[in-house]
Design an enzyme around this catalytic site. Structure first.
Site, mmCIF file in Angstrom:
data_model
loop_
_atom_site.group_PDB
_atom_site.id
_atom_site.type_symbol
_atom_site.label_atom_id
_atom_site.label_comp_id
_atom_site.label_asym_id
_atom_site.label_seq_id
_atom_site.Cartn_x
_atom_site.Cartn_y
_atom_site.Cartn_z
ATOM 1 N N ASP A 15 -3.886 -9.915 -3.550
ATOM 2 C CA ASP A 15 -4.214 -8.545 -3.979
ATOM 3 C C ASP A 15 -3.871 -8.299 -5.443
ATOM 4 O O ASP A 15 -4.684 -7.788 -6.206
ATOM 5 C CB ASP A 15 -3.446 -7.508 -3.136
ATOM 6 C CG ASP A 15 -3.942 -7.459 -1.702
ATOM 7 O OD1 ASP A 15 -5.075 -7.920 -1.450
ATOM 8 O OD2 ASP A 15 -3.194 -6.967 -0.845
ATOM 9 N N ARG A 93 11.383 -0.460 -3.154
ATOM 10 C CA ARG A 93 10.319 0.197 -3.921
ATOM 11 C C ARG A 93 10.814 1.018 -5.093
ATOM 12 O O ARG A 93 10.297 0.894 -6.195
ATOM 13 C CB ARG A 93 9.417 1.032 -3.003
ATOM 14 C CG ARG A 93 8.631 0.209 -1.961
ATOM 15 C CD ARG A 93 8.143 -1.078 -2.518
ATOM 16 N NE ARG A 93 7.258 -1.801 -1.627
ATOM 17 C CZ ARG A 93 7.128 -3.118 -1.592
ATOM 18 N NH1 ARG A 93 7.868 -3.878 -2.398
ATOM 19 N NH2 ARG A 93 6.279 -3.698 -0.782
ATOM 20 N N SER A 173 0.449 -9.667 7.004
ATOM 21 C CA SER A 173 0.859 -9.166 5.698
ATOM 22 C C SER A 173 2.377 -9.073 5.732
ATOM 23 O O SER A 173 2.952 -8.481 6.642
ATOM 24 C CB SER A 173 0.245 -7.789 5.469
ATOM 25 O OG SER A 173 0.957 -7.120 4.451
HETATM 26 N N1 ARG Z 1 6.337 -0.449 7.259
HETATM 27 C C1 ARG Z 1 7.360 -0.885 6.353
HETATM 28 C C2 ARG Z 1 7.656 0.182 5.358
HETATM 29 O O1 ARG Z 1 6.846 1.013 5.132
HETATM 30 C C3 ARG Z 1 7.034 -2.217 5.734
HETATM 31 C C4 ARG Z 1 5.857 -2.284 4.839
HETATM 32 C C5 ARG Z 1 5.636 -3.709 4.492
HETATM 33 N N2 ARG Z 1 4.680 -3.953 3.491
HETATM 34 C C6 ARG Z 1 3.838 -4.998 3.550
HETATM 35 N N3 ARG Z 1 3.102 -5.219 2.537
HETATM 36 N N4 ARG Z 1 3.762 -5.761 4.593
HETATM 37 O O2 ARG Z 1 8.724 0.207 4.794
#
Ligand code: ARG
Length: 411
Positions: A15, A93, A173
């Site tokens: 991506d 993040r 993913s």
């Molecule tokens: N659902 C989790 C969150 O929002 C993990 C997200 C994971 N991201 C990914 N690109 N697989 O914190």
């Protein structure tokens, strides 16, 4: 005319590699930023890949910062989203978002970009970081705009000489850092189906885990883990060692149907061995040294804190205020906790602290009991006064409990 400059959060995956070209095709100079938050992978290789795609690159080792500034406050708050997920992805993040802003300032860029889709939580987190820290910057999320399917993306990549990662056959993913590994997509999208063994990477299957249990002994000082098995370690290294130890015993697998910020329910699998053990151990130590009312209040703070982190509201006055509150409760959270690791289970089996409120002479049912049991009667008389008064006043009420009426009649 000077070209627009954009700083892209770059993981080296498909991506974000496609995003480099997509942004360049729109006339922008792309600067990539790759952050080491403890995920496995070859950072030099990732940097080289971005360079070959014509980007200027930055790589930042933020493992220690992640552990100390983001994971530790969350651990001290016992943060578990929906009681299940230690927020590993969510906590990384704001750190990445902060560094994106720093690099944008350094590079004189006016745009920030990330590879998130329009369906997840991560876009919310990245966008809100920028809004909070540098509202003058504009966020671009190519994957939210380009409307390509996975297959079309691969086609786009091939046409433009973007190397497609070999693991592209993987239907999952994933996102990884020190605090855990997240897995979504593929068969996991059917919540009725048990996750196949292949989705796990950090943990031994509990069935195949050693038949001999191991005890992890964690020393805390002021709410911070400072030693594992009696060996002093920096927090960041302690997490890494514990991931290894607990993962070997199959500890830390989480299978959860999660409520996303954007309203979608999604099935998520996590592997968080160290987080699972440390949160349990921290809670056990707090149970020993903190009074009941504070513990109860802490539980509501933990729930609020978790939702806030999940929702991308890290850089807010509420998070800072909650952090101050939690920090003020940690002074006596010092001591040792022993957690038994056995075939997927982590069970607290021992705890000790110089600030322990546990008084053997008060608790014991054996010799040496110092609790004055006869005093309990008076205590209960006063404690029960409101209930007695309420019952007396309600005897004639139409909704008075049947038992009370029957007792009245029997008199
Ligand atoms: N659902 C989790 C969150 O929002 C993990 C997200 C994971 N991201 C990914 N690109 N697989 O914190």
């Amino acid at each position: 005319m000077t070209r627009d400059k954009v700083v892209l959060a770059y993981s080296g995956g498909l991506d974000t590699s496609v995003a480099i070209r997509w942004l360049q095709d729109r006339g922008m100079d792309v600067v990539t930023l790759t952050i080491d938050v403890g995920q496995p992978g070859d950072l030099d290789g990732i940097r080289e890949k971005a360079r070959r795609l014509g980007a200027k690159t930055h790589v930042v080792d933020a493992r220690r910062e992640f552990a100390e500034q983001f994971v530790l406050p969350a651990l001290q708050a016992n943060a578990m989203y929906e009681g299940q997920y230690p927020l590993s992805t969510a906590l990384a993040r704001p750190l990445i978002g902060k560094h994106l802003v720093v690099i944008a300032q350094k590079e004189g860029a006016t745009f920030i970009a990330h590879g998130c889709t329009g369906k997840g939580n991560d876009q919310v987190r990245f966008d809100l970081c920028t809004t909070a820290l540098a509202p003058h910057l504009t966020v671009i999320a190519p994957a939210r705009e380009w409307g390509m399917t996975r297959e079309q993306e691969i086609e786009y990549a091939k046409e433009r000489g973007i190397p497609v990662p070999v693991d592209n056959g993987s239907p999952y993913s994933t996102d990884e850092n020190l605090w855990g590994r997240s897995v979504e997509c593929g068969v996991l999208e059917d919540p009725r189906i048990e996750p196949p063994e292949e989705v796990y990477n950090w943990t031994t299957s509990p069935a195949a885990a050693p038949d001999e249990a191991a005890n992890a002994t964690i020393h805390f000082e002021g709410g911070k883990p400072t030693a594992l098995q009696g060996r002093r370690l920096e927090f960041v290294d302690l997490i890494a060692s514990l991931n290894e130890l607990a993962g070997r015993h199959g500890v830390g697998r989480i299978d959860h149907v999660e409520s996303r910020v954007v309203g979608i329910k999604s099935r998520e699998v996590y592997e968080c061995p160290a987080a699972t053990v440390l949160v349990k151990a921290h809670q056990a130590l707090e149970a020993l040294v903190l009074p009941r009312d504070l513990l109860e209040f802490q539980r509501s703070v933990a729930a609020r804190y978790s939702t806030l982190v999940y929702d991308g509201l890290w850089f807010t006055p509420l998070r800072e205020a909650l952090d101050s509150f939690v920090a003020s409760t940690q002074e006596r959270v010092t001591g040792d906790v022993s957690v038994k690791l056995f075939k997927g289970a982590a069970t607290v089996v021992g705890r000790a602290s110089p600030y322990s409120l546990y008084d053997h002479a008060l608790a014991t049912y054996s010799q040496g009991d110092r609790f004055r049991q006869s005093m309990a009667e008076g205590f209960i008389y006063v404690w029960g006064l409101p209930a007695r008064t309420w019952a007396a006043a309600g005897e004639k009420a139409p909704t008075a409990p049947k038992l009370l009426k029957a007792a009245k009649r029997a008199k």
